[in-house]
Design an enzyme around this catalytic site. Sequence first.
Site, mmCIF file in Angstrom:
data_model
loop_
_atom_site.group_PDB
_atom_site.id
_atom_site.type_symbol
_atom_site.label_atom_id
_atom_site.label_comp_id
_atom_site.label_asym_id
_atom_site.label_seq_id
_atom_site.Cartn_x
_atom_site.Cartn_y
_atom_site.Cartn_z
ATOM 1 N N ASP B 92 68.856 -1.749 41.581
ATOM 2 C CA ASP B 92 69.537 -2.938 42.094
ATOM 3 C C ASP B 92 71.001 -2.876 41.650
ATOM 4 O O ASP B 92 71.422 -1.935 40.982
ATOM 5 C CB ASP B 92 68.822 -4.209 41.627
ATOM 6 N N ASP B 289 59.770 -5.398 46.271
ATOM 7 C CA ASP B 289 59.661 -5.225 44.822
ATOM 8 C C ASP B 289 59.375 -6.591 44.238
ATOM 9 O O ASP B 289 59.762 -7.612 44.829
ATOM 10 C CB ASP B 289 60.961 -4.690 44.206
ATOM 11 N N CYS B 327 37.189 -3.187 43.399
ATOM 12 C CA CYS B 327 38.348 -2.354 43.050
ATOM 13 C C CYS B 327 37.898 -1.016 42.451
ATOM 14 O O CYS B 327 36.887 -0.927 41.763
ATOM 15 C CB CYS B 327 39.221 -3.109 42.056
ATOM 16 N N CYS B 329 40.093 0.962 40.582
ATOM 17 C CA CYS B 329 41.070 1.400 39.576
ATOM 18 C C CYS B 329 40.382 1.751 38.257
ATOM 19 O O CYS B 329 39.222 1.407 38.032
ATOM 20 C CB CYS B 329 42.137 0.326 39.352
ATOM 21 N N CYS B 332 38.946 -1.311 36.377
ATOM 22 C CA CYS B 332 37.712 -1.857 36.942
ATOM 23 C C CYS B 332 36.546 -0.884 36.832
ATOM 24 O O CYS B 332 35.388 -1.293 36.776
ATOM 25 C CB CYS B 332 37.933 -2.272 38.399
ATOM 26 N N HIS B 358 45.558 -2.383 36.634
ATOM 27 C CA HIS B 358 44.788 -3.017 37.709
ATOM 28 C C HIS B 358 45.693 -3.714 38.715
ATOM 29 O O HIS B 358 45.544 -3.531 39.930
ATOM 30 C CB HIS B 358 43.773 -4.022 37.169
#
Lengths: 397, 397
Positions: B92, B289, B327, B329, B332, B358
């Site tokens: 940015d 973002d 999920c 991931c 999880c 997660h």
Amino acid sequence: MMPFSFRVTHTDGAARRGLMTTAHGEVETPAFMPVGTQGAVKGITHRDLESVGAQILLCNTYHLYLRPGDELIARRGGLHRFIGWSKPILTDSGGYQVFSLAARRTIAEEGAHFQSHLDGSRHLLTPERATDIQANLGSDIAMVLDECLAHPSDAATARASMERTLRWARRGRDRFLRLRERVSDTSDTSDTSDTPDTVVTNAGQAQFGIVQGSVFPDLRDESAQRTVEIGFEAYAIGGLSVGEPIDLMYEMVARTTPCLPSSAPRYLMGTGTPEDLVESVARGIDLFDCVLPTRNARNGQLFTSQGRLNIKNARYAEDDRPPDPECTCYTCRTCSRAYLRHLFAAGEMNAATLNTLHNLHFYLDTLRRIRESLLFGRFESFRLLFHESLSRQPRDP
Amino acid sequence: MMPFSFRVTHTDGAARRGLMTTAHGEVETPAFMPVGTQGAVKGITHRDLESVGAQILLCNTYHLYLRPGDELIARRGGLHRFIGWSKPILTDSGGYQVFSLAARRTIAEEGAHFQSHLDGSRHLLTPERATDIQANLGSDIAMVLDECLAHPSDAATARASMERTLRWARRGRDRFLRLRERVSDTSDTSDTSDTPDTVVTNAGQAQFGIVQGSVFPDLRDESAQRTVEIGFEAYAIGGLSVGEPIDLMYEMVARTTPCLPSSAPRYLMGTGTPEDLVESVARGIDLFDCVLPTRNARNGQLFTSQGRLNIKNARYAEDDRPPDPECTCYTCRTCSRAYLRHLFAAGEMNAATLNTLHNLHFYLDTLRRIRESLLFGRFESFRLLFHESLSRQPRDP
């Protein structure tokens, strides 16, 4: 369920290489156990812990007993299932933290009265309770409750404490054997009124005894002999690394290991620096644990093949080299000293993660190299080269 | 060095799927950029970030300028080499943090005077400096400096701010083009006295313009049109998600995207919830973002397919289910709600790591599913099902 066993496969002087089998698998010894106080090694995930070669994890009974509670963990099916770690786990007895962390502790013959450092609640840790809590946790190796003596202590105090530790060992072992009988004999109708809430979540749990005796050789000998007489799956040396001179610690280790059965692993509790590990292996030790690699990592100190490196030092601000050019860990493969210093200075928790990954890799890799040297009968040359390398560069201030 | 480019590959209503090519590789859009404020996403390593599917990282110019300094980073070869991240990076302009974090800021026509939140040192951020700093950092996408207006603002204030943003955009773009010429023409002997210390560490850097105009449709139209006239590689929509009603934000987005060239990616800055992402894609946005998934993770809030879950809630103390049963991931797959709650309650930094893993997986997987639905022309059905699933369970308090 594999019963606990240990087999020495190679020796080199007093040093040995072996294989320890637990209910959750094998551990190659000499081994270092990373400390996962509250059921996790601070700053790194279990998969990162496995990636640096950890074969066994140490968890602290005191912390887990207070929060979330051993009974809650038993209802989850034990510590392995609760924390999602399928390899071996060793739990301490909780005694050391009661002595070092808890408020207003008073030691009596029955056990240690203390107040929780979290909420001030009152508790009594007895040899029986320490055994029950660890049965609930279901670790693969439970430690018997011992009395942790401050250094220095006079001979009379050390003897009295050693005697109490032996009485507690007897009580802890009795409780352990009783719980084990209850598991093996499902038709057991004996009175369980004194252990109503205890669940043996790991039927293959082993229990280690602990040798005390401060820095008095005679007391160490006697403590070892009488602890072995009680009879445990294996034995630990406690009460060292508590402020005594390093040479005295090495002397006590060298004195004690021959008094312990060579057929069981020997565990030196709470030690130490990388140099301490090598020197203790040379004196017949098989198992270690220590918070040094993880705690120092969080404070920005890295253990390297060339000594310690304090990453917060301004000299590393523009240093593009990895922390340890000889290291193959994720941190050394991907991060410069300049980046690690920046993360530390910026207060990023990633600094703790990356430093912890490196330090544990260094410790576990040192043990791997020790085991390899034992395999080829070259431990003494490894030992010399290791110390030479560490002294190659001046240490950071 | 690949020049910056963008290609729309599929459309479904106003929603588009595309491929953005940068100097450090391709990004499939719509894409979400995790925020790595100080050159690292708080709590997770780069390899974990890649494992959850991050294709591009956002870093904050304000923080890196103050510490460790953009010139130090340029001497390291730029931000990619300094932090060890080889995929695309967007930086940015630093403006938003000057407005929100810095002390005693005063805005003048030349730029923003402010004091560092770290040490009180005085600084001036101009459109030219913001461009130079990002040239030193060498991100793949640099943002032009804009004025960040508070909500609500009256129409006159919003117009004045928009006009200043346009003047700053002109100055920022001029500096960017001048630095680019210096790079492309190595025999350039033009006067560089106003940019003596600037090093273009990434010759393939692109620069995005920013549309402002608060919540006034006419101002948004005019800002878009005049920013496009200046001409940037692509365009962002700024000044939203600053406290205005959500429907007004959606309205501004829907109003602005048709004013931007369809041949360039459109970036909605600092937004938002999972629902916001889906709704903004439906209105023609390609890039996002937001700190929401990472910041909320550190505070114990998990985004799941069935709504938000506050892991510190006592009801999860004995809940053996994973945070999100749908999920895939790491968190999880390996952690129960009970374990995550324990780690959070115990203050373990692993709680932040596991929750962040997660939440980022959930965000990035949502974008992946959006892209997949666009590939098959099924975005509208995805959008309906997504909102249905999120409202399936009552949210935690």
